[in-house]
Design an enzyme around this catalytic site. Structure first.
Site, PDB file in Angstrom:
ATOM      1  CE  LYS A   1      34.569  84.421  19.662  1.00 27.06           C
ATOM      2  NZ  LYS A   1      35.687  83.662  19.084  1.00 27.06           N
TER       3      LYS A   1
ATOM      4  CD  GLN B   1      35.938  83.250  15.359  1.00 22.75           C
ATOM      5  OE1 GLN B   1      36.334  83.862  16.351  1.00 22.75           O
ATOM      6  NE2 GLN B   1      35.057  82.275  15.450  1.00 22.75           N
TER       7      GLN B   1
ATOM      8  CG  ASP C   1      40.967  81.868  20.774  1.00 21.91           C
ATOM      9  OD1 ASP C   1      39.838  81.839  21.303  1.00 21.91           O
ATOM     10  OD2 ASP C   1      41.171  82.211  19.592  1.00 21.91           O
TER      11      ASP C   1
HETATM   12  N1  L34 Z   1      39.964  81.445  17.290  1.00 17.08           N
HETATM   13  N2  L34 Z   1      38.046  80.424  16.553  1.00 17.08           N
HETATM   14  C1  L34 Z   1      38.751  80.935  17.573  1.00 17.08           C
HETATM   15  N3  L34 Z   1      38.296  80.985  18.847  1.00 17.08           N
HETATM   16  C2  L34 Z   1      37.075  80.488  19.146  1.00 17.08           C
HETATM   17  O1  L34 Z   1      36.645  80.466  20.418  1.00 17.08           O
HETATM   18  C3  L34 Z   1      36.294  79.950  18.127  1.00 17.08           C
HETATM   19  N4  L34 Z   1      35.002  79.496  18.343  1.00 17.08           N
HETATM   20  C4  L34 Z   1      34.521  78.349  17.578  1.00 17.08           C
HETATM   21  C5  L34 Z   1      34.825  78.625  16.095  1.00 17.08           C
HETATM   22  N5  L34 Z   1      36.095  79.298  15.859  1.00 17.08           N
HETATM   23  C6  L34 Z   1      36.811  79.910  16.831  1.00 17.08           C
HETATM   24  C7  L34 Z   1      33.969  80.357  18.531  1.00 17.08           C
HETATM   25  O2  L34 Z   1      34.103  81.531  18.792  1.00 17.08           O
HETATM   26  C8  L34 Z   1      33.044  78.380  17.885  1.00 17.08           C
HETATM   27  N6  L34 Z   1      32.784  79.708  18.412  1.00 17.08           N
HETATM   28  C9  L34 Z   1      31.506  80.251  18.666  1.00 17.08           C
HETATM   29  C10 L34 Z   1      31.316  81.549  19.132  1.00 17.08           C
HETATM   30  C11 L34 Z   1      30.052  82.060  19.352  1.00 17.08           C
HETATM   31  C12 L34 Z   1      28.952  81.281  19.133  1.00 17.08           C
HETATM   32  C13 L34 Z   1      29.121  80.002  18.674  1.00 17.08           C
HETATM   33  C14 L34 Z   1      30.386  79.491  18.445  1.00 17.08           C
HETATM   34  C15 L34 Z   1      27.581  81.863  19.343  1.00 17.08           C
HETATM   35  O3  L34 Z   1      27.452  83.020  19.642  1.00 17.08           O
HETATM   36  N7  L34 Z   1      26.512  81.070  19.147  1.00 17.08           N
HETATM   37  C16 L34 Z   1      25.139  81.471  19.318  1.00 17.08           C
HETATM   38  C17 L34 Z   1      24.371  81.631  18.025  1.00 17.08           C
HETATM   39  C18 L34 Z   1      25.163  81.944  16.828  1.00 17.08           C
HETATM   40  C19 L34 Z   1      24.333  82.117  15.553  1.00 17.08           C
HETATM   41  O4  L34 Z   1      23.270  82.765  15.628  1.00 17.08           O
HETATM   42  O5  L34 Z   1      24.781  81.627  14.497  1.00 17.08           O
HETATM   43  C20 L34 Z   1      24.416  80.395  20.112  1.00 17.08           C
HETATM   44  O6  L34 Z   1      23.398  80.724  20.722  1.00 17.08           O
HETATM   45  O7  L34 Z   1      24.862  79.235  20.073  1.00 17.08           O
END
Ligand code: L34
Length: 293
Positions: A52, A96, A119
């Site tokens: 982020k 988060q 959010d």
């Molecule tokens: N407050 N908590 C709050 N807001 C959110 O919107 C979230 N979420 C979920 C978990 N907790 C939260 C996220 O940010 C899930 N989530 C989230 C954010 C980013 C990614 C996945 C979930 C992400 O960047 N995923 C990448 C790979 C990540 C890795 O390498 O581990 C992807 O390609 O899926």
């Protein structure tokens, strides 16, 4: 089968956001500013929050990361939220999730100023969302809607089955898909851990959104030919052969489903990057409101 490439789409939307930011900053306006509170050392949360803040850099936002120890007390965390509520330099912020078990997540969510709740988790914003009023849509569901929209996947009148009823994904996406809107107008069934004969529902689904947190749960026997599969799960499974020691898999068994579905989102590179992008969209929306006041 077509892959819904969340990484590529996120890039496109980020460049659209960056262009818009430039329009404002080139006339002397300040930059949009997103803050995030990260409590503890959960490895997945650290990665998500890093994605982020990095994305903020890419689109020309300022970002502030506030890190707190896993042993922080509720009062202290509420105080950190209050500070951000009162900081006029911050357009929006997030706490988060998940938080360590001793903290009261609901109370924290309620403490966030609804106007800065990018959010979209505050009940005021969630309620507006449910009633189709203008508000911040929760990032993951917003990202899913954007994927369906930009890939021209027809949702209206379709059978959508959502697996999982969390506050941040399953429940809001089921509301959003059934709303009188575009994308929307679907017939939605929300399935969860108490659902009986789950396969009867998944087999009838034109679109499946799966957010259970169960690695490779959805298999080809469970879907109909040509279904659209939106995989929200991000599970770390052991992979000793890799340097990191783990790999990421979704809740859907990608290889098993690939031949049978019409569209599928990969993990990683699917919904995750779109979650991040949607948060930026919400922050831009908050910023525009703030600078016009
Ligand atoms: N407050 N908590 C709050 N807001 C959110 O919107 C979230 N979420 C979920 C978990 N907790 C939260 C996220 O940010 C899930 N989530 C989230 C954010 C980013 C990614 C996945 C979930 C992400 O960047 N995923 C990448 C790979 C990540 C890795 O390498 O581990 C992807 O390609 O899926």
């Amino acid at each position: 089968m077509k892959i819904i490439d969340g990484r590529e789409l996120a890039k496109t939307i980020k460049s659209e956001i960056a262009d818009e930011v430039k329009k404002y900053t080139s006339t002397g306006k300040r930059r949009p500013h997103l803050a995030a509170i990260l409590v503890g050392e959960d490895p997945a949360s650290r990665v998500y929050v890093r994605n982020k803040t990095r994305s903020c850099d890419k689109v020309g936002f300022d970002s502030t990361l506030i890190r707190k120890g896993a042993d922080i007390q509720q009062d202290e965390l509420l105080e950190a939220v209050e500070q951000l509520n009162n900081d006029s330099n911050i357009d929006g912020f997030i706490v988060q999730l998940p938080l360590p078990a001793h903290l009261n997540e609901k109370e924290i969510t309620l403490a966030i100023d609804a106007e800065k709740d990018v959010d979209g988790f505050h009940p005021e914003n969630f309620g507006k969302m449910a009633q189709g009023m203008d508000t911040f849509l929760p990032a993951t569901p917003f990202g899913i809607l954007t994927m369906l929209d930009r890939y021209n996947i027809n949702v209206s009148g379709k059978n959508c089955v959502v697996l999982g009823r969390s506050n941040i994904v399953g429940t809001p996406i089921s509301i959003l898909l059934s709303r009188k809107a575009n994308p929307g107008n679907a017939t939605v069934t929300l399935c969860h851990s108490r659902t009986q004969n789950l396969v009867n529902y998944t087999k009838a689904a034109d679109i499946i959104v799966i957010a259970l947190g169960k690695a490779n749960f959805l298999k080809k026997e469970m879907i109909k030919e040509g279904a659209v599969v939106i995989d929200v799960g991000i599970n770390r499974i052991d992979a000793p052969e890799l340097e990191k020691g783990y790999k990421l898999v979704g809740d859907a068994d990608f290889d098993d489903l690939a031949e049978k579905c019409s569209y599928i989102t990969p993990v990683p590179g699917g919904v995750g990057p779109m979650t991040v992008t949607s948060l930026l969209m919400n922050t831009l929306q908050a910023y525009k409101k703030n600078i016009s006041e």
